[in-house]
Design an enzyme around this catalytic site. Sequence first.
Site, PDB file in Angstrom:
ATOM      1  N   HIS A 191       0.862  -1.181   0.000  1.00  0.00           N
ATOM      2  CA  HIS A 191       0.000   0.000   0.000  1.00  0.00           C
ATOM      3  C   HIS A 191       0.896   1.228   0.000  1.00  0.00           C
ATOM      4  O   HIS A 191       1.898   1.268   0.706  1.00  0.00           O
ATOM      5  CB  HIS A 191      -0.880   0.018   1.253  1.00  0.00           C
ATOM      6  CG  HIS A 191      -1.721   1.253   1.345  1.00  0.00           C
ATOM      7  ND1 HIS A 191      -2.918   1.383   0.673  1.00  0.00           N
ATOM      8  CD2 HIS A 191      -1.519   2.434   1.986  1.00  0.00           C
ATOM      9  CE1 HIS A 191      -3.425   2.575   0.902  1.00  0.00           C
ATOM     10  NE2 HIS A 191      -2.593   3.241   1.702  1.00  0.00           N
ATOM     11  N   ASP A 196     -15.002   2.474   7.882  1.00  0.00           N
ATOM     12  CA  ASP A 196     -14.035   3.398   7.280  1.00  0.00           C
ATOM     13  C   ASP A 196     -14.675   4.180   6.140  1.00  0.00           C
ATOM     14  O   ASP A 196     -14.413   5.368   5.967  1.00  0.00           O
ATOM     15  CB  ASP A 196     -12.803   2.653   6.769  1.00  0.00           C
ATOM     16  CG  ASP A 196     -11.841   3.625   6.117  1.00  0.00           C
ATOM     17  OD1 ASP A 196     -11.352   4.525   6.837  1.00  0.00           O
ATOM     18  OD2 ASP A 196     -11.607   3.545   4.906  1.00  0.00           O
ATOM     19  N   ARG A 200     -14.605  12.599   7.250  1.00  0.00           N
ATOM     20  CA  ARG A 200     -13.322  13.288   7.481  1.00  0.00           C
ATOM     21  C   ARG A 200     -12.995  14.223   6.324  1.00  0.00           C
ATOM     22  O   ARG A 200     -12.464  15.320   6.521  1.00  0.00           O
ATOM     23  CB  ARG A 200     -12.194  12.249   7.656  1.00  0.00           C
ATOM     24  CG  ARG A 200     -12.285  11.523   8.992  1.00  0.00           C
ATOM     25  CD  ARG A 200     -11.385  10.301   8.994  1.00  0.00           C
ATOM     26  NE  ARG A 200     -10.001  10.647   8.757  1.00  0.00           N
ATOM     27  CZ  ARG A 200      -9.111   9.845   8.175  1.00  0.00           C
ATOM     28  NH1 ARG A 200      -9.451   8.638   7.770  1.00  0.00           N
ATOM     29  NH2 ARG A 200      -7.871  10.245   8.000  1.00  0.00           N
ATOM     30  N   SER A 247      -7.527   3.942   9.310  1.00  0.00           N
ATOM     31  CA  SER A 247      -8.266   3.858   8.053  1.00  0.00           C
ATOM     32  C   SER A 247      -7.553   2.907   7.089  1.00  0.00           C
ATOM     33  O   SER A 247      -8.155   1.977   6.534  1.00  0.00           O
ATOM     34  CB  SER A 247      -8.375   5.264   7.453  1.00  0.00           C
ATOM     35  OG  SER A 247      -8.795   5.229   6.127  1.00  0.00           O
ATOM     36  N   LYS A 306      -8.582  -1.560   6.441  1.00  0.00           N
ATOM     37  CA  LYS A 306      -8.911  -2.140   5.128  1.00  0.00           C
ATOM     38  C   LYS A 306      -7.920  -3.241   4.756  1.00  0.00           C
ATOM     39  O   LYS A 306      -8.305  -4.292   4.250  1.00  0.00           O
ATOM     40  CB  LYS A 306      -8.905  -1.041   4.055  1.00  0.00           C
ATOM     41  CG  LYS A 306     -10.132  -0.132   4.162  1.00  0.00           C
ATOM     42  CD  LYS A 306     -10.076   1.045   3.217  1.00  0.00           C
ATOM     43  CE  LYS A 306      -9.082   2.088   3.678  1.00  0.00           C
ATOM     44  NZ  LYS A 306      -9.202   3.392   3.079  1.00  0.00           N
TER      45      LYS A 306
HETATM   46  N1  URA Z   1      -5.916   6.698   2.664  1.00  0.00           N
HETATM   47  C1  URA Z   1      -6.853   6.056   3.381  1.00  0.00           C
HETATM   48  O1  URA Z   1      -7.336   4.994   3.007  1.00  0.00           O
HETATM   49  N2  URA Z   1      -7.251   6.633   4.538  1.00  0.00           N
HETATM   50  C2  URA Z   1      -6.760   7.799   5.004  1.00  0.00           C
HETATM   51  O2  URA Z   1      -7.163   8.230   6.060  1.00  0.00           O
HETATM   52  C3  URA Z   1      -5.794   8.442   4.245  1.00  0.00           C
HETATM   53  C4  URA Z   1      -5.381   7.868   3.054  1.00  0.00           C
END
Ligand code: URA
Length: 423
Positions: free
Chosen positions: A82, A161, A168, A183, A187
Amino acid sequence: MQAVDLIRTKRDGGRLSDAEVRWFIDSYTHGRIADEQASAMLMAIVFRGLDPAELSEWTAAMIDSGDRMNLSTVGKPTVDKHSTGGVGDKVSLVACPLVAACGAAVPQLSGRGLGHTGGTLDKLEAISGWQASLTPEQMLSQLHDIGLVICAAGAGLAPADRKLYALRDVTATVESIPLIASSIMSKKIAEGTESLVLNVTFGSGAFMKRLDQAHELAETMVQLGAAHGVRTTAVLSRMDTPLGRSAGNALEITESIEALNGGGPDDLLEITLALAREMLTLAKIDIDPAPVLQNGQALRVWNQMIRAQGGDPDAPIPVASRREIVRAEQSGYITRLDAFAVGVAAWRLGAGRSRKEDPVSPIAGVVCLAKPGDVVEQGQPILELHIDNVDRLSGALEALIDAITIAPEPIETPPLIADILRS
Ligand code: URA
């Protein structure tokens, strides 16, 4: 429990118990806490933070808000990557097929771009017929057969999320290390991967502007991964200059295929190979990925993945017929090519979106014809803007007004990779 009591506790610097965290996330996910109360809690967390135990519980509650995938039938070690985002960041497109070609299974659930940073799914959709949506069954069988899937996360993955991130975005509460870490990691942990390599970027084109912030985010995520049984490594890299030569969807696909064919720019190869090595180490696969990029095996996995998801790997990649050149204003050494400015220019040309429902242009983007360290003559082309809609050109040019610095003497460029944190 009352939401207002929990908000007050956090506002005044107190800590939330495990039961309170669970109740808050569950109630908000199921619509029993109003957006204004969730917004107040998020803002309190921006100012007060979450301690490690609170953050671990907050993340666990987000994971448990939906399904956790079971990848045990895949039959290979699973490892994902990621990136916290950047300009020209097409590393997943090269590293994921490469690691799959070395024998791991890579379950890459990806997102779309928002703002000046691009999204892997938007890039792949520049390929004729390629589909981002797969059922969990399709995903599992593709992982088993090919070892690589790159697709959109389904609605059942960390739904807390999905709701919190949307909130957010409109309440100026994105920039908080515990909220970003929970967050991202909720995932990735829910996706079911056994191990994970994070590329945490910092600099003008990244979320985190400074190394110390990136370090704190990386450490927080590595600890969260370890606490939830996912072996996690973080590679910290600079994002002051666009990565590679291009920013834009089809342009980045073309550049990625060049790299999968054994070519590609040095910075893209450096970060791709570093991430691939860390992914293979976590997957306990003792193979040097560099020759696998050169000998066509990674490209073969790419072609299989594109075909399995409805795309035609031999179809021509779309290109813009209209281009505009930005030239060097003086002779000398390029000492800065600002990633944020190039990202904003590509976004304004149509490569990115402002609202999540906006379409993106496959062909719009920016090609860097010269980069920091290069010597240029006055009038030499530095950037090539690929134009889909000419009405968007002036905004893009405006973003680039102060993007390039040319000096009489070269400056030493710091290494691309600043640090690696292993759990
Ligand atoms: N990417 C995400 O998935 N969440 C965040 O809070 C910031 C970047």
